[in-house]
Scaffold this active site. Structure first.
Site, PDB file in Angstrom:
ATOM      1  N   SER A   1      16.493  50.096  -7.749  1.00 43.55           N
ATOM      2  CA  SER A   1      15.100  50.358  -7.376  1.00 43.55           C
ATOM      3  C   SER A   1      14.211  50.515  -8.606  1.00 43.55           C
ATOM      4  O   SER A   1      14.455  51.366  -9.457  1.00 43.55           O
ATOM      5  CB  SER A   1      15.009  51.628  -6.526  1.00 43.55           C
ATOM      6  OG  SER A   1      15.686  51.471  -5.302  1.00 43.55           O
TER       7      SER A   1
ATOM      8  N   HIS B   1      12.266  46.165  -4.935  1.00 50.04           N
ATOM      9  CA  HIS B   1      13.282  45.114  -5.015  1.00 50.04           C
ATOM     10  C   HIS B   1      12.601  43.765  -4.752  1.00 50.04           C
ATOM     11  O   HIS B   1      12.201  43.471  -3.629  1.00 50.04           O
ATOM     12  CB  HIS B   1      14.395  45.355  -3.990  1.00 50.04           C
ATOM     13  CG  HIS B   1      15.215  46.572  -4.279  1.00 50.04           C
ATOM     14  ND1 HIS B   1      16.443  46.522  -4.895  1.00 50.04           N
ATOM     15  CD2 HIS B   1      14.970  47.895  -4.067  1.00 50.04           C
ATOM     16  CE1 HIS B   1      16.931  47.746  -5.035  1.00 50.04           C
ATOM     17  NE2 HIS B   1      16.046  48.594  -4.530  1.00 50.04           N
TER      18      HIS B   1
ATOM     19  N   HIS C   1      21.191  46.745   0.851  1.00 51.00           N
ATOM     20  CA  HIS C   1      21.730  48.070   1.138  1.00 51.00           C
ATOM     21  C   HIS C   1      22.293  48.126   2.558  1.00 51.00           C
ATOM     22  O   HIS C   1      21.764  47.492   3.472  1.00 51.00           O
ATOM     23  CB  HIS C   1      20.646  49.143   1.004  1.00 51.00           C
ATOM     24  CG  HIS C   1      19.966  49.172  -0.325  1.00 51.00           C
ATOM     25  ND1 HIS C   1      18.929  48.325  -0.645  1.00 51.00           N
ATOM     26  CD2 HIS C   1      20.175  49.955  -1.420  1.00 51.00           C
ATOM     27  CE1 HIS C   1      18.519  48.577  -1.880  1.00 51.00           C
ATOM     28  NE2 HIS C   1      19.254  49.557  -2.366  1.00 51.00           N
TER      29      HIS C   1
ATOM     30  N   TYR D   1      21.981  50.626   4.483  1.00 50.60           N
ATOM     31  CA  TYR D   1      21.012  51.280   5.367  1.00 50.60           C
ATOM     32  C   TYR D   1      19.938  50.322   5.881  1.00 50.60           C
ATOM     33  O   TYR D   1      19.187  50.669   6.799  1.00 50.60           O
ATOM     34  CB  TYR D   1      20.369  52.486   4.684  1.00 50.60           C
ATOM     35  CG  TYR D   1      19.539  52.198   3.456  1.00 50.60           C
ATOM     36  CD1 TYR D   1      18.295  51.581   3.538  1.00 50.60           C
ATOM     37  CD2 TYR D   1      20.000  52.571   2.191  1.00 50.60           C
ATOM     38  CE1 TYR D   1      17.536  51.332   2.413  1.00 50.60           C
ATOM     39  CE2 TYR D   1      19.245  52.325   1.062  1.00 50.60           C
ATOM     40  CZ  TYR D   1      18.020  51.707   1.176  1.00 50.60           C
ATOM     41  OH  TYR D   1      17.272  51.461   0.046  1.00 50.60           O
ATOM     42  N   GLU D   2      19.839  49.133   5.296  1.00 48.28           N
ATOM     43  CA  GLU D   2      18.890  48.133   5.809  1.00 48.28           C
ATOM     44  C   GLU D   2      19.405  47.469   7.082  1.00 48.28           C
ATOM     45  O   GLU D   2      18.689  46.694   7.706  1.00 48.28           O
ATOM     46  CB  GLU D   2      18.627  47.072   4.755  1.00 48.28           C
ATOM     47  CG  GLU D   2      17.895  47.570   3.520  1.00 48.28           C
ATOM     48  CD  GLU D   2      17.721  46.488   2.477  1.00 48.28           C
ATOM     49  OE1 GLU D   2      16.801  45.674   2.611  1.00 48.28           O
ATOM     50  OE2 GLU D   2      18.542  46.444   1.530  1.00 48.28           O
TER      51      GLU D   2
ATOM     52  N   ALA E   1      18.911  53.748  -9.227  1.00 47.61           N
ATOM     53  CA  ALA E   1      18.165  55.003  -9.319  1.00 47.61           C
ATOM     54  C   ALA E   1      18.948  56.042  -8.527  1.00 47.61           C
ATOM     55  O   ALA E   1      19.374  55.772  -7.403  1.00 47.61           O
ATOM     56  CB  ALA E   1      16.766  54.833  -8.741  1.00 47.61           C
TER      57      ALA E   1
ATOM     58  N   MET F   1      22.434  55.548  -2.865  1.00 45.83           N
ATOM     59  CA  MET F   1      22.730  54.830  -1.620  1.00 45.83           C
ATOM     60  C   MET F   1      23.163  53.389  -1.855  1.00 45.83           C
ATOM     61  O   MET F   1      22.997  52.543  -0.973  1.00 45.83           O
ATOM     62  CB  MET F   1      21.495  54.846  -0.709  1.00 45.83           C
ATOM     63  CG  MET F   1      20.956  56.227  -0.408  1.00 45.83           C
ATOM     64  SD  MET F   1      19.398  56.154   0.508  1.00 45.83           S
ATOM     65  CE  MET F   1      18.845  57.863   0.395  1.00 45.83           C
ATOM     66  N   SER F   2      23.737  53.112  -3.028  1.00 43.27           N
ATOM     67  CA  SER F   2      24.092  51.726  -3.347  1.00 43.27           C
ATOM     68  C   SER F   2      25.256  51.682  -4.318  1.00 43.27           C
ATOM     69  O   SER F   2      25.968  52.671  -4.500  1.00 43.27           O
ATOM     70  CB  SER F   2      22.873  51.008  -3.963  1.00 43.27           C
ATOM     71  OG  SER F   2      22.571  51.574  -5.236  1.00 43.27           O
TER      72      SER F   2
ATOM     73  N   ASN G   1      15.304  61.976  -9.966  1.00 38.36           N
ATOM     74  CA  ASN G   1      14.875  63.235  -9.344  1.00 38.36           C
ATOM     75  C   ASN G   1      16.033  64.222  -9.374  1.00 38.36           C
ATOM     76  O   ASN G   1      17.200  63.823  -9.472  1.00 38.36           O
ATOM     77  CB  ASN G   1      14.414  63.010  -7.899  1.00 38.36           C
ATOM     78  CG  ASN G   1      15.529  62.461  -7.014  1.00 38.36           C
ATOM     79  OD1 ASN G   1      15.879  61.286  -7.122  1.00 38.36           O
ATOM     80  ND2 ASN G   1      16.069  63.299  -6.148  1.00 38.36           N
TER      81      ASN G   1
ATOM     82  N   HIS H   1      10.829  58.473  -2.028  1.00 35.61           N
ATOM     83  CA  HIS H   1      11.030  57.203  -2.724  1.00 35.61           C
ATOM     84  C   HIS H   1       9.915  56.932  -3.741  1.00 35.61           C
ATOM     85  O   HIS H   1      10.147  56.294  -4.774  1.00 35.61           O
ATOM     86  CB  HIS H   1      11.101  56.062  -1.705  1.00 35.61           C
ATOM     87  CG  HIS H   1      11.621  54.778  -2.281  1.00 35.61           C
ATOM     88  ND1 HIS H   1      12.863  54.677  -2.866  1.00 35.61           N
ATOM     89  CD2 HIS H   1      11.059  53.539  -2.372  1.00 35.61           C
ATOM     90  CE1 HIS H   1      13.061  53.426  -3.282  1.00 35.61           C
ATOM     91  NE2 HIS H   1      11.977  52.723  -3.001  1.00 35.61           N
TER      92      HIS H   1
END
Length: 309
Positions: free
Chosen positions: A60, A91, A113, A115-116, A143, A246-247, A270, A284
């Protein structure tokens, strides 16, 4: 009464057309075949003279890595046979071939991803294509949220190991039929992140004056798309995770299955909230903002590292 099941495939996956909306059936199809991956690889090889040995997957907000490449040939994902498209902000969604510091490379400007809504097999389809292009080394960037209390926003973490939480529940790109042309049935993951590449990355970071914000630690993958609860964050810390995202892990698993060397780099965007009295909330937009501030340092590190591989 047993539910009617339809659509068995040769790998044993089954899907129920009676219960699953047509728009979602794609997620439940069996893995992409060797021929599917070869078709995409051959399509690319026919359209570029580049024969990359290094592939880079941009996380990201880190697509600027591709802008460093010279003599570029760009392929939008939607033009490549079998490629899905990225739907996440930050992306770009294109494959960039060219040279970086004289080294022929291919760069994914945007990843896919779980989650997509994509299956793990679809998420990792490009990595199998890379292996058929002749790629030998994969650099993955992401990230991530910092779990380690000593980490600061803007740190770069060299990934030394990972925790694959989706894999614990059977969400692995290697589930199902194994094609020996890609790799062995039971690949080893104790050496997932190449020790020599990690040492080169640390060396390159110090040479590029990045040592003051360099870390080395364990990355944990969660499925997302929600950020972690406070209880979940504290659990991940107890499991030994230094950063969470998440990746990355599915691509690494498939890369190692295909025999590629892997280097992973996380940009800590973060601090993960672990205190119930905190008013901080992950979002995000914060991730992308922090990435833009440190992206040039990460790009400088990767560019210098390429000369050492």
């Amino acid at each position: 009464m047993a539910l009617p099941l339809h659509g068995d495939c040769e790998y044993g996956w089954r899907r129920c057309k009676c219960l699953i909306p047509a728009s979602k059936v794609e997620q439940f199809n069996c893995r992409s075949s060797y021929d599917d991956c070869k078709k995409a690889a051959d399509w690319l090889l026919y359209r570029t003279k580049q024969r990359p040995k290094v592939a880079i997957i941009c996380g990201s907000g880190l697509g600027g890595l591709a802008e460093l490449i010279d003599d570029k040939t760009i392929f939008p994902y939607e033009d490549i046979p079998g490629f899905p498209t990225s739907t996440v902000a930050g992306h770009a969604g294109q494959l960039v071939f060219g040279t970086l510091q004289g080294q022929e490379c291919v760069c994914m400007q945007g990843r896919f991803h779980f989650y997509e809504g994509y299956s793990m097999e679809t998420v990792t389809f490009p990595v199998r294509v890379f292996s058929l292009l002749g790629v030998e080394t994969l650099i993955v960037t992401n990230a991530a949220g910092g779990l380690n209390a000593s980490y600061r926003v803007g740190d770069i973490m060299v990934i030394k190991d990972h925790i694959n939480l989706p894999g614990f529940s059977g969400q692995s790109p290697l589930v199902g039929h194994n094609d020996d042309r890609f790799g062995v049935r039971f690949p080893c993951m104790s050496d997932a992140y190449d020790r020599n590449l990690r040492a080169l990355a640390i060396e390159a970071a110090h040479e590029q004056k990045c040592g003051s914000f360099l870390q080395e630690g364990v990355y944990c993958m969660v499925a997302g798309p929600t950020y972690e609860t406070i209880a979940e964050s504290n659990l991940l810390k107890k499991l030994g995770a230094d950063a969470v995202g998440m990746s990355t892990v599915p691509e690494v698993v498939v890369a190692r299955h295909c025999g590629l060397r892997v280097l992973g780099l996380s940009l800590i965007t973060n601090k993960v909230v672990t205190d119930y009295d905190s008013n901080e909330k992950a979002n995000h937009e914060e991730v992308l903002a922090t990435t833009s501030l440190r992206a040039q340092d990460l790009q400088r590190l990767v560019r210098h590292l390429i000369t050492k591989i």
